[in-house]
Design an enzyme around this catalytic site. Sequence first.
Site, short mmCIF file in Angstrom:
data_model
loop_
_atom_site.label_atom_id
_atom_site.label_comp_id
_atom_site.label_asym_id
_atom_site.label_seq_id
_atom_site.Cartn_x
_atom_site.Cartn_y
_atom_site.Cartn_z
N HIS A 76 0.87 -1.18 0.00
CA HIS A 76 0.00 0.00 0.00
C HIS A 76 0.91 1.23 0.00
O HIS A 76 2.02 1.17 0.56
CB HIS A 76 -0.84 0.10 1.28
CG HIS A 76 -1.70 -1.07 1.62
ND1 HIS A 76 -1.22 -2.21 2.21
CD2 HIS A 76 -3.04 -1.24 1.49
CE1 HIS A 76 -2.22 -3.05 2.42
NE2 HIS A 76 -3.34 -2.50 1.99
N ASP A 85 2.33 1.91 3.39
CA ASP A 85 3.31 0.97 3.94
C ASP A 85 4.73 1.45 3.66
O ASP A 85 5.63 1.25 4.46
CB ASP A 85 3.23 -0.42 3.27
CG ASP A 85 1.86 -1.01 3.28
OD1 ASP A 85 1.05 -0.63 4.14
OD2 ASP A 85 1.57 -1.85 2.39
N GLU A 142 -10.72 -7.21 -4.09
CA GLU A 142 -10.49 -8.26 -3.08
C GLU A 142 -11.72 -8.38 -2.19
O GLU A 142 -11.98 -7.50 -1.36
CB GLU A 142 -9.25 -7.89 -2.27
CG GLU A 142 -8.85 -8.98 -1.28
CD GLU A 142 -7.57 -8.63 -0.54
OE1 GLU A 142 -6.62 -8.11 -1.17
OE2 GLU A 142 -7.52 -8.88 0.68
N ASP A 169 -10.11 -11.88 10.84
CA ASP A 169 -9.07 -12.09 9.84
C ASP A 169 -7.73 -12.22 10.57
O ASP A 169 -7.04 -11.23 10.79
CB ASP A 169 -9.09 -10.82 8.95
CG ASP A 169 -8.42 -11.01 7.61
OD1 ASP A 169 -8.11 -12.15 7.26
OD2 ASP A 169 -8.22 -9.99 6.92
N ASP A 219 -5.09 -13.69 9.57
CA ASP A 219 -3.95 -13.52 8.64
C ASP A 219 -2.73 -14.35 9.03
O ASP A 219 -1.62 -13.81 9.14
CB ASP A 219 -3.55 -12.03 8.56
CG ASP A 219 -4.52 -11.20 7.76
OD1 ASP A 219 -5.25 -11.76 6.93
OD2 ASP A 219 -4.55 -9.96 7.97
C1 XLS Z 1 -7.35 -6.83 4.70
C2 XLS Z 1 -6.91 -7.03 3.33
C3 XLS Z 1 -5.79 -6.12 2.86
C4 XLS Z 1 -5.69 -6.14 1.37
C5 XLS Z 1 -4.94 -5.00 0.78
O1 XLS Z 1 -8.05 -7.63 5.28
O2 XLS Z 1 -6.55 -8.36 3.17
O3 XLS Z 1 -4.60 -6.47 3.47
O4 XLS Z 1 -5.12 -7.32 0.92
O5 XLS Z 1 -5.49 -3.78 1.10
NI NI Z 2 -5.63 -9.23 1.51
NI NI Z 3 -7.26 -9.76 4.89
#
Ligand code: XLS
Ligand code: NI
Ligand code: NI
Length: 442
Positions: A106, A109, A237, A312, A314
């Site tokens: 981003h 970032d 996304e 999420d 991740d």
């Molecule tokens: C958040 C999203 C983010 C996107 C990019 O949940 O996954 O990280 O991939 O903005």
């Molecule tokens: Ni993402």
């Molecule tokens: Ni995500």
Amino acid sequence: MDYFVGDKEYFKGIGKIEFEGKKSKNPLAFKFYDAKKKIAGKTMEEHLRFATAYWHSFCADGADPFGSSTMVHPFHNSDPMTQAMAKADAAFEFFTKMGTPYYCFHDADASPEGSSVEEYESNFQKVSDALLARQKETGVKLLWNTANVFTHPRYMHGAATNPDFSVVARAAVQVKACLDVNVKLGGQNYVFWGGREGYMTLLNTNMKREREHLAQFLTMARDYGRSIGFKGTFLIEPKPMEPTKHQYDYDAATTIAFIREFGLQDDFKCNIEANHATLAGHTFEHDLQVCSDSGMLGSVDANQGDPQNGWDTDEFPTNVYDTTLAMLVILRGGGLGHGGLNFDAKRRRGSIDNEDLFLAHIGGMDSFAFGLEVAQTIIQDKVLDDFVAERYASFDEGKGASFAQGAMDLSTLAQYGRTASIIHNSGKQEKLQNLLNSYILG
Ligand code: XLS
Ligand code: NI
Ligand code: NI
């Protein structure tokens, strides 16, 4: 070859991560990912197209809603631009040592927001020059970039879907800048994740207008991107919720319907994230399949959620059942094309050693390499595909084929149904599950 860029090594004591095979006990080596190994005519590297995510790897610091940061990055500096440049050096050192051929980021970032639009733009100009130089030096490429139009308080009620036009216009400043940088860096895709493009309550929301504004915004971004020479794919996304209560790009099916409703299907595809699919109540492979069936699979955010947690999380992907099922869908659909497997994943709050970032990527890359090999063997052996083909064989000839080809009306179909003999067949789910296990376990 030097495994660092600039004049300083940030991840000292860690060299290039090499493939050592599954018997290796070296935690800092690949057990399954052998970049140059050929699988069905393509190398693993070409199949998997791994990318490192800038935000999780070089920005996240272990902070969560209940605690402050736990990690200090080796490029930490109190001056934001000095830190941004050091971070770029450290990031490219990491990509090179890790062997992830792509990266994603981003704007926020990589480049400090600054205190004005002018400062934002001039910072981004300088940082993107530095990124370009490092891309050229290392050969690492940009899989996609995106605008962070969800963190800053101005976006609390949305970016493209904000009820205030001024905020929509302010979001365009960032998206335009990110598209300019994408073209400069030769990005293969451009992502929109609508973190705040949804609502917290319908009581204050005109959903129809917000969705129309989102489509209008994306159309303008598409037109601008094409006008400056962006040749890649625009990706949306999907995610059902978090941070909003309801996000408009709920899941793959909703997103594809949105793309088609507003005539964006020639330029837009989906970026499917595993943990977002599971948040939407689907499996990862379900959302991949939905996209694959409509020619809408653009790229993948490769991570995994926690079945106990409804958010999420991740995590880096380590579940080889999931990676195998995902790779089955991806391979059957003809591969990732210009997309890739981006590790939108972070190490846990307590994983505070620099080494942990490498270990996390090794696990993710090995898990997908393993999934790729197993999936390719399953496809080659045709055991699942033959079973599925046989299951639908009644549509391959005779009346079934005319139904499938649209050459039959309902009365004719009903007439056939009056006397059709129905034979009950087992779906053989357990047999197929056992078969899958036998492939995975080797
Ligand atoms: C958040 C999203 C983010 C996107 C990019 O949940 O996954 O990280 O991939 O903005
Ligand atoms: Ni993402
Ligand atoms: Ni995500």
